[in-house]
Design an enzyme around this catalytic site. Structure first.
Site, PDB file in Angstrom:
ATOM      1  N   GLY A  17       0.712  -1.308   0.040  1.00 30.08           N
ATOM      2  CA  GLY A  17      -0.014  -0.037   0.097  1.00 30.08           C
ATOM      3  C   GLY A  17       1.039   1.439   0.018  1.00 30.08           C
ATOM      4  O   GLY A  17       0.379   2.306   0.303  1.00 30.08           O
ATOM      5  N   SER A  18       2.131   1.269  -0.435  1.00 23.99           N
ATOM      6  CA  SER A  18       2.839   2.546  -0.423  1.00 23.99           C
ATOM      7  C   SER A  18       2.465   3.513  -1.311  1.00 23.99           C
ATOM      8  O   SER A  18       2.362   4.882  -0.945  1.00 23.99           O
ATOM      9  CB  SER A  18       4.321   2.157  -0.695  1.00 23.99           C
ATOM     10  N   ARG A  69     -14.044 -14.046 -11.882  1.00 30.74           N
ATOM     11  CA  ARG A  69     -13.662 -12.593 -11.972  1.00 30.74           C
ATOM     12  C   ARG A  69     -14.646 -11.656 -11.917  1.00 30.74           C
ATOM     13  O   ARG A  69     -14.821 -10.818 -11.051  1.00 30.74           O
ATOM     14  CB  ARG A  69     -12.906 -12.515 -13.341  1.00 30.74           C
ATOM     15  N   MET A  94      -3.573  -7.032  -7.288  1.00 30.11           N
ATOM     16  CA  MET A  94      -3.218  -7.844  -8.024  1.00 30.11           C
ATOM     17  C   MET A  94      -4.146  -8.576  -8.746  1.00 30.11           C
ATOM     18  O   MET A  94      -4.139 -10.049  -8.756  1.00 30.11           O
ATOM     19  CB  MET A  94      -2.509  -8.699  -7.033  1.00 30.11           C
ATOM     20  N   ARG A  95      -5.086  -7.896  -9.257  1.00 30.85           N
ATOM     21  CA  ARG A  95      -6.037  -8.718 -10.315  1.00 30.85           C
ATOM     22  C   ARG A  95      -6.366  -8.033 -11.669  1.00 30.85           C
ATOM     23  O   ARG A  95      -6.324  -6.795 -11.506  1.00 30.85           O
ATOM     24  CB  ARG A  95      -7.409  -8.830  -9.632  1.00 30.85           C
ATOM     25  N   LEU A  97      -8.954  -6.735 -14.116  1.00 32.43           N
ATOM     26  CA  LEU A  97     -10.394  -6.384 -14.163  1.00 32.43           C
ATOM     27  C   LEU A  97     -11.268  -6.956 -15.374  1.00 32.43           C
ATOM     28  O   LEU A  97     -10.733  -7.135 -16.329  1.00 32.43           O
ATOM     29  CB  LEU A  97     -10.492  -4.800 -14.056  1.00 32.43           C
ATOM     30  N   ASN A 111      -4.089   2.891 -13.035  1.00 25.96           N
ATOM     31  CA  ASN A 111      -3.156   1.968 -12.564  1.00 25.96           C
ATOM     32  C   ASN A 111      -1.671   2.404 -12.727  1.00 25.96           C
ATOM     33  O   ASN A 111      -1.365   3.276 -13.674  1.00 25.96           O
ATOM     34  CB  ASN A 111      -3.289   0.494 -13.432  1.00 25.96           C
ATOM     35  N   HIS A 113       2.233   0.953 -12.679  1.00 26.17           N
ATOM     36  CA  HIS A 113       2.969  -0.186 -13.238  1.00 26.17           C
ATOM     37  C   HIS A 113       4.543   0.262 -13.173  1.00 26.17           C
ATOM     38  O   HIS A 113       4.964   1.302 -13.788  1.00 26.17           O
ATOM     39  CB  HIS A 113       2.518  -0.648 -14.556  1.00 26.17           C
ATOM     40  N   SER A 140       5.054   3.643 -15.083  1.00 28.04           N
ATOM     41  CA  SER A 140       3.675   4.617 -16.066  1.00 28.04           C
ATOM     42  C   SER A 140       2.531   4.420 -15.124  1.00 28.04           C
ATOM     43  O   SER A 140       2.268   3.611 -14.581  1.00 28.04           O
ATOM     44  CB  SER A 140       3.436   3.599 -17.349  1.00 28.04           C
ATOM     45  N   ASP A 145      -7.867  -0.721 -19.147  1.00 28.03           N
ATOM     46  CA  ASP A 145      -8.936  -1.562 -19.905  1.00 28.03           C
ATOM     47  C   ASP A 145      -8.967  -3.046 -19.415  1.00 28.03           C
ATOM     48  O   ASP A 145      -8.272  -3.380 -18.617  1.00 28.03           O
ATOM     49  CB  ASP A 145      -8.547  -1.244 -21.444  1.00 28.03           C
ATOM     50  N   GLU A 146      -9.337  -3.733 -20.487  1.00 28.45           N
ATOM     51  CA  GLU A 146      -9.601  -5.043 -20.250  1.00 28.45           C
ATOM     52  C   GLU A 146      -8.059  -6.005 -20.244  1.00 28.45           C
ATOM     53  O   GLU A 146      -8.350  -7.090 -19.578  1.00 28.45           O
ATOM     54  CB  GLU A 146     -10.529  -5.980 -21.152  1.00 28.45           C
TER      55      GLU A 146
HETATM   56  C1  GRF Z   1       4.011  -1.044  -7.126  1.00 24.77           C
HETATM   57  O1  GRF Z   1       5.342  -1.402  -7.672  1.00 24.77           O
HETATM   58  C2  GRF Z   1       3.254  -0.706  -8.224  1.00 24.77           C
HETATM   59  O2  GRF Z   1       3.825  -0.183  -9.484  1.00 24.77           O
HETATM   60  C3  GRF Z   1       2.886  -2.274  -8.961  1.00 24.77           C
HETATM   61  O3  GRF Z   1       2.525  -2.963  -7.548  1.00 24.77           O
HETATM   62  C4  GRF Z   1       3.311  -2.157  -6.650  1.00 24.77           C
HETATM   63  C5  GRF Z   1       2.484  -2.016  -5.440  1.00 24.77           C
HETATM   64  O4  GRF Z   1       3.325  -1.288  -4.402  1.00 24.77           O
HETATM   65  N1  GRF Z   1       1.377  -2.016  -9.694  1.00 24.77           N
HETATM   66  P1  GRF Z   1       2.723  -0.637  -3.052  1.00 24.77           P
HETATM   67  O5  GRF Z   1       1.536  -1.837  -2.650  1.00 24.77           O
HETATM   68  O6  GRF Z   1       1.722   0.666  -3.681  1.00 24.77           O
HETATM   69  O7  GRF Z   1       3.311  -0.316  -2.040  1.00 24.77           O
END
Ligand code: GRF
Length: 215
Positions: A17-18, A69, A94-95, A97, A111, A113, A140, A145-146
């Protein structure tokens, strides 16, 4: 989306959750013109959920284990709707959508990434970058999207890969940039003054001026 109204964010997370914390700090400091309406977590024991509770936010555990899902997504969408969320932020959720979820919030799901998309989508993007041997990677923020890590890119930040980097050191430097650009992207999207042209996110006006003028 105009910035005159108070925007309502829905944060979805699965773990540490950072990125959520960085967003929540910026919301609390008035640097994002929105409130966090709800935090949804799909994994029991996620530190991000505990932090959301500690901050007194509406933090909901909706376990995804064993659910199809779309069956899961319908539960989440119902909560987001009931909380009148107008921008959904995936923060380490971690899913993938379902098309149903995406259709409920068109161009209203972001999102983050940890790579310069479209390079290295999917899991362990930092490890993928190291193993490939690129000299520059980064992070990024994109619309969802899907497809996996595939929607239009809103902001990217580059991070050099150093010769003595390992997954941990590289991830840490990328994470610093993640925490900065996620809030920037939220502000850009909320401020309006942008459009999508095909897969391109283009700014049509100076969003900073826009926000200052309360539009
Ligand atoms: C991050 O590296 C983010 O880019 C990826 O998952 C990680 C989540 O980290 N999608 P956090 O839970 O926000 O610390």
């Amino acid at each position: 989306m105009s910035s005159a109204q108070k925007h309502r964010l829905g944060i979805l997370l699965s773990g540490r959750g950072s990125n959520f914390i960085a967003i929540a700090d910026n919301v609390a400091a008035g640097r994002i013109p929105a409130e966090i309406a709800v935090v949804v977590c799909n994994r029991p024991g996620a530190p991000g959920l505990e932090e959301a509770q500690r901050r007194g936010l509406d933090a909901r555990m909706i376990p995804s284990k064993g659910l199809e899902r779309e069956q899961y997504d319908r539960q989440v969408v119902e909560v987001l709707r009931s909380k009148q969320v107008d921008l959904v932020c995936l923060a380490g959720f971690m899913r993938l959508l379902s098309p149903y979820f995406v259709s409920q919030f068109p161009n209203r799901i972001l999102n983050i990434h940890p790579s310069l998309l479209p390079a290295f989508p999917g899991l362990e993007a930092q490890r993928q970058a190291l193993e490939y041997g690129v000299k520059i990677t980064g992070c990024s923020v994109h619309f969802v999207d899907e497809n996996l890590d595939a929607g239009p890119v809103i902001i990217q930040s580059s991070v050099p890969v150093l010769d003595d980097d390992n997954v941990e050191t590289l991830s840490a430097r990328i994470l610093e940039q993640e925490h900065r650009i996620y809030s920037e992207a939220i502000n850009l999207v909320l401020a309006g003054g942008w459009r999508l042209e095909g897969h391109r996110f283009l700014r049509t006006q100076d969003a900073t001026l826009n926000a200052a003028a309360g539009r």
